[in-house]
Design a protein around this motif. Sequence first.
Motif, PDB file in Angstrom:
ATOM      1  N   GLU A 141      22.561  26.156  -0.345  1.00 33.42           N
ATOM      2  CA  GLU A 141      21.978  25.124   0.510  1.00 33.42           C
ATOM      3  C   GLU A 141      22.943  23.969   0.748  1.00 33.42           C
ATOM      4  N   VAL A 142      23.735  23.647  -0.253  1.00 34.44           N
ATOM      5  CA  VAL A 142      24.680  22.540  -0.139  1.00 34.44           C
ATOM      6  C   VAL A 142      25.596  22.733   1.059  1.00 34.44           C
ATOM      7  N   PHE A 143      26.103  23.923   1.232  1.00 34.99           N
ATOM      8  CA  PHE A 143      27.103  24.144   2.262  1.00 34.99           C
ATOM      9  C   PHE A 143      26.509  24.526   3.608  1.00 34.99           C
ATOM     10  N   ARG A 144      25.187  24.585   3.709  1.00 33.50           N
ATOM     11  CA  ARG A 144      24.555  24.778   5.005  1.00 33.50           C
ATOM     12  C   ARG A 144      24.121  23.448   5.607  1.00 33.50           C
ATOM     13  N   SER A 145      24.299  22.374   4.890  1.00 33.47           N
ATOM     14  CA  SER A 145      23.808  21.096   5.386  1.00 33.47           C
ATOM     15  C   SER A 145      24.866  20.392   6.207  1.00 33.47           C
ATOM     16  N   SER A 146      24.402  19.447   6.985  1.00 33.26           N
ATOM     17  CA  SER A 146      25.320  18.700   7.832  1.00 33.26           C
ATOM     18  C   SER A 146      26.177  17.723   7.041  1.00 33.26           C
ATOM     19  N   LEU A 147      25.964  17.641   5.742  1.00 35.02           N
ATOM     20  CA  LEU A 147      26.826  16.802   4.917  1.00 35.02           C
ATOM     21  C   LEU A 147      28.227  17.372   4.799  1.00 35.02           C
ATOM     22  N   ILE A 148      28.467  18.515   5.418  1.00 37.41           N
ATOM     23  CA  ILE A 148      29.761  19.162   5.282  1.00 37.41           C
ATOM     24  C   ILE A 148      30.915  18.260   5.702  1.00 37.41           C
ATOM     25  N   MET A 149      30.652  17.322   6.624  1.00 36.95           N
ATOM     26  CA  MET A 149      31.724  16.427   7.061  1.00 36.95           C
ATOM     27  C   MET A 149      31.864  15.183   6.181  1.00 36.95           C
ATOM     28  N   ARG A 150      30.898  14.926   5.321  1.00 30.91           N
ATOM     29  CA  ARG A 150      30.933  13.681   4.575  1.00 30.91           C
ATOM     30  C   ARG A 150      32.155  13.605   3.668  1.00 30.91           C
ATOM     31  N   GLY A 151      32.456  14.699   3.000  1.00 31.74           N
ATOM     32  CA  GLY A 151      33.611  14.701   2.121  1.00 31.74           C
ATOM     33  C   GLY A 151      34.908  14.505   2.865  1.00 31.74           C
ATOM     34  N   VAL A 162      32.246  20.000  15.532  1.00 33.44           N
ATOM     35  CA  VAL A 162      33.407  19.325  14.958  1.00 33.44           C
ATOM     36  C   VAL A 162      34.600  20.192  15.314  1.00 33.44           C
ATOM     37  N   GLY A 163      35.488  19.644  16.128  1.00 33.80           N
ATOM     38  CA  GLY A 163      36.624  20.438  16.552  1.00 33.80           C
ATOM     39  C   GLY A 163      36.799  20.374  18.052  1.00 33.80           C
ATOM     40  N   THR A 175      57.313  25.460  14.029  1.00 34.67           N
ATOM     41  CA  THR A 175      58.505  25.899  13.302  1.00 34.67           C
ATOM     42  C   THR A 175      58.287  27.341  12.864  1.00 34.67           C
ATOM     43  N   ASN A 176      59.241  27.861  12.116  1.00 31.40           N
ATOM     44  CA  ASN A 176      59.052  29.216  11.598  1.00 31.40           C
ATOM     45  C   ASN A 176      57.847  29.290  10.670  1.00 31.40           C
ATOM     46  N   GLU A 177      57.575  28.169   9.986  1.00 37.58           N
ATOM     47  CA  GLU A 177      56.447  28.137   9.040  1.00 37.58           C
ATOM     48  C   GLU A 177      55.146  27.682   9.696  1.00 37.58           C
ATOM     49  N   LEU A 178      55.265  26.872  10.758  1.00 41.78           N
ATOM     50  CA  LEU A 178      54.088  26.298  11.397  1.00 41.78           C
ATOM     51  C   LEU A 178      54.053  26.675  12.860  1.00 41.78           C
ATOM     52  N   SER A 179      52.991  27.324  13.253  1.00 42.93           N
ATOM     53  CA  SER A 179      52.784  27.645  14.665  1.00 42.93           C
ATOM     54  C   SER A 179      51.298  27.869  14.881  1.00 42.93           C
ATOM     55  N   PRO A 180      50.805  27.659  16.111  1.00 42.89           N
ATOM     56  CA  PRO A 180      49.359  27.766  16.348  1.00 42.89           C
ATOM     57  C   PRO A 180      48.808  29.137  15.979  1.00 42.89           C
ATOM     58  N   ALA A 181      47.798  29.147  15.127  1.00 46.99           N
ATOM     59  CA  ALA A 181      47.165  30.403  14.733  1.00 46.99           C
ATOM     60  C   ALA A 181      45.828  30.604  15.426  1.00 46.99           C
ATOM     61  N   GLY A 182      45.296  29.552  16.038  1.00 42.16           N
ATOM     62  CA  GLY A 182      44.001  29.650  16.695  1.00 42.16           C
ATOM     63  C   GLY A 182      43.274  28.324  16.605  1.00 42.16           C
ATOM     64  N   ALA A 183      42.204  28.216  17.367  1.00 43.74           N
ATOM     65  CA  ALA A 183      41.366  27.023  17.348  1.00 43.74           C
ATOM     66  C   ALA A 183      40.024  27.389  16.733  1.00 43.74           C
ATOM     67  N   LEU A 184      39.612  26.611  15.754  1.00 45.59           N
ATOM     68  CA  LEU A 184      38.377  26.863  15.019  1.00 45.59           C
ATOM     69  C   LEU A 184      37.405  25.720  15.302  1.00 45.59           C
ATOM     70  N   SER A 185      36.226  26.060  15.795  1.00 41.86           N
ATOM     71  CA  SER A 185      35.192  25.056  16.031  1.00 41.86           C
ATOM     72  C   SER A 185      34.100  25.196  14.977  1.00 41.86           C
ATOM     73  N   LEU A 186      33.795  24.082  14.334  1.00 43.08           N
ATOM     74  CA  LEU A 186      32.660  24.022  13.419  1.00 43.08           C
ATOM     75  C   LEU A 186      31.462  23.498  14.196  1.00 43.08           C
ATOM     76  N   VAL A 187      30.395  24.272  14.243  1.00 42.42           N
ATOM     77  CA  VAL A 187      29.165  23.851  14.897  1.00 42.42           C
ATOM     78  C   VAL A 187      28.102  23.673  13.823  1.00 42.42           C
ATOM     79  N   LEU A 224      36.151  10.751  16.181  1.00 41.59           N
ATOM     80  CA  LEU A 224      36.183  10.227  14.820  1.00 41.59           C
ATOM     81  C   LEU A 224      36.168  11.363  13.801  1.00 41.59           C
ATOM     82  N   ASN A 225      35.395  12.405  14.080  1.00 43.67           N
ATOM     83  CA  ASN A 225      35.388  13.570  13.193  1.00 43.67           C
ATOM     84  C   ASN A 225      36.768  14.200  13.101  1.00 43.67           C
TER      85      ASN A 225
END
Length: 759
Positions: free
Chosen positions: A426-436, A721-722, A576-588, A745-746
């Motif tokens: 239940e903790v991780f299904r709540s909208s408090l996910i952004m609070r931390g 969020v995203g 860079t060789n280590e950093l490149s776009p892997a995709g866009a993730l939207s949190l709803v 702000l998010n």
Amino acid sequence: MALDASQKEAERQRALDYHEFPKPGKLEIRPTKPMATARDLARAYSPGVAEACTEIAADPAKATRYTAKRNLVAVISNGTAVLGLGNIGAQASKPVMEGKAVLFKKFAGIDCFDIEVDEADPEALADIVCKLEPTFGAINLEDIKAPDCFTVERICRERMGIPVFHDDQHGTAIVVAAAAQNALKIAGKQPEDIKIVGLGAGAAGVACLTMLHKMGVPLENITVFDRDGVLHPDRQNLAPEQMLFTRSEQSTTLEQALKGADMFLGVSGPGALPADYVREMADNPIILALANPVPEIMPEEAREASPGAMIATGRSDYPNQVNNVLCFPFIFRGALDAESKEINDAMKLACVDAIASLARQTTSAEVGVAYEGETLTFGPEYLIPKPFDPRLLPTIAVAVAKAAMESGAARRNLDLEAYRQTLEAEVFRSSLIMRGVFAAARRSKRKIVFAEGEDDRVLRAAQAMVEDSVDTPILVGRPEVVAGRLERAGLSIQPGRDFEIVNPESDDRYRDYWQAYHEVMRRQGVTPDLAKAVLRTNTTAIAATMVHRGEADSMICGTFGQYLWHLNYVTQMLATNELSPAGALSLVILDEGPLFVADTHVNVEQTPETLARTVLAAARHVRRFGAEPKIALCSGSQFGNLDSRSGRAMRGALAILDSEARDFEYEGEMHTDAALDANLRERLLPGNRLSGRANVLLFANTDAAGAARNLLKTAAGGLEVGPILMGMGNRAHIVTPGVTPRGLLNIAALAGSDVSSYG
């Protein structure tokens, strides 16, 4: 930061607007059952409702089966002691009671009705409360003045068969006792050996001292003062709860009492504890200075007077904040779920032990991310856990339910391990996910550059950042335009003081910027003249160059224009060789909990290779929010039944993922309904490797992912969020033109969290 008169008035208006718009108040009621057909209505009301009524009439205990009673709390006040406002009356207290109800819902999923009663007589008020028992599973008394609050609670507890809890007393007492328990451990002292001096004998003060006595502190070791002096046996008009502490001589002064004292408990007023008195206390004293917003002594003064002092206050800007939200949502959760007849001493002490033990445990990964930069190791600066520690709900509620069952107060026996697992989910299904994430942003002190710094939404987000975090906004924009829009919007932030500004037309670093851009792009057809033109007009390129040069930690762009256009410049400077776009993730964020969707913007048409990389990146980012990833690879094909392009791509991605051991769940390819319905999925593919509801939906192209994201936002009322740009080390994020100031702000909170290891 001190506010002048105009700023205070602007802040006052913002607070009023928050309570008025878009609809007055902070609460609403929603049905929990289908109400779409005549059959639904017939079951909800006549004639079907009669079946539930007759069952309850025959057995009143069944009210918790057929109604919302077991998850319903009344927050009741007569408005005689509201926050720092005093006796403002029942109706004026309503915003506070609504706020308390919101906290119940947000932190523990408990539904509340706020009830403001215009009744000053404590016995009459208690009689009204008692008559509400058929409606509620528990009663939270709030903001009732002392000593009336003692009378009201005592009568209600005697007459009612449901928990009655005055949070001003017992919530504060529980958190104080938890802090004291841990401070005593550090000091190497036992409760029965310490001397306590209390300043303030109202509801909270008396409850705190009573709880410390129940922890083992002898009454003869406790000396209490109020505004009229020391509590002694000859004092008149004291409540029985206060009379418990009248063991001192009438002539005793605060200074005398504090000599050699081990603990000071202040629930009184600002500056009431002189530093000279602290110097006379025992070594390593425990200072609980809880007056708000200005404590009895400021922590730095107390520590100067006694360097080994362990200090707690009611303030959020100092360590060890004594905040009732650490207690009340979770003690009610455990009491309600166990259908307890009361909240007794055993349950309160179990709550104390649970809070204290949580602070002594190794900090979990998600809490470490949420409070990046803070000392979260048990010690003088970390006596009690943080309010947004997701472990609070399962830890406290389980401990309270267990104590209710063992003490005989519970009407319902719970499988405690199964109960714990339910609460953890239940903790991780709540909208408090952004609070931390916001808490992490308040500690990280990162510089965030906004490419479109003239946009009103950016300016409002920057204002909120300055108020709510320690990150520094950097705005790319013309100073005169920014200044005019700040004034027009009534915003108080100022360049130089609150944020940095980069003028794309005449910044002194222009030459450095175009040369840096040219150095990176010179072998991709970019001439010096083109580099100069780009860095004079393209604010996204400017922001990316600043991050590249180390002048900012992360950038945010995309309030106008097309996503891939912005991505081009971000990739040019930051990939860079280590950093490149892997995709866009939207949190709803939905009522049912968070749901992640990928890839919504980056890979227009996915290949097996890009899909596999997106899966791995999504798994890392989902854990950033404290949740375990359960990833469904979604397609028009379902477990191989269709030879479509998306089906082939998903099967190829599965083969890549299966080539190595993974520490998260994933499955595919499947329809989205199978991803979200475990029973359906099990019928289609018995024994599949995805347990429960998927929390990540991965699609083979941005058309499908974007459609799913937009439907969840609009039709399902989700809050996005995203998008979160994965694979770039948290150095860049690209929003979409529809983003709101809150959405910005998010994203700023995400960008402001120093979690580059998530990729």
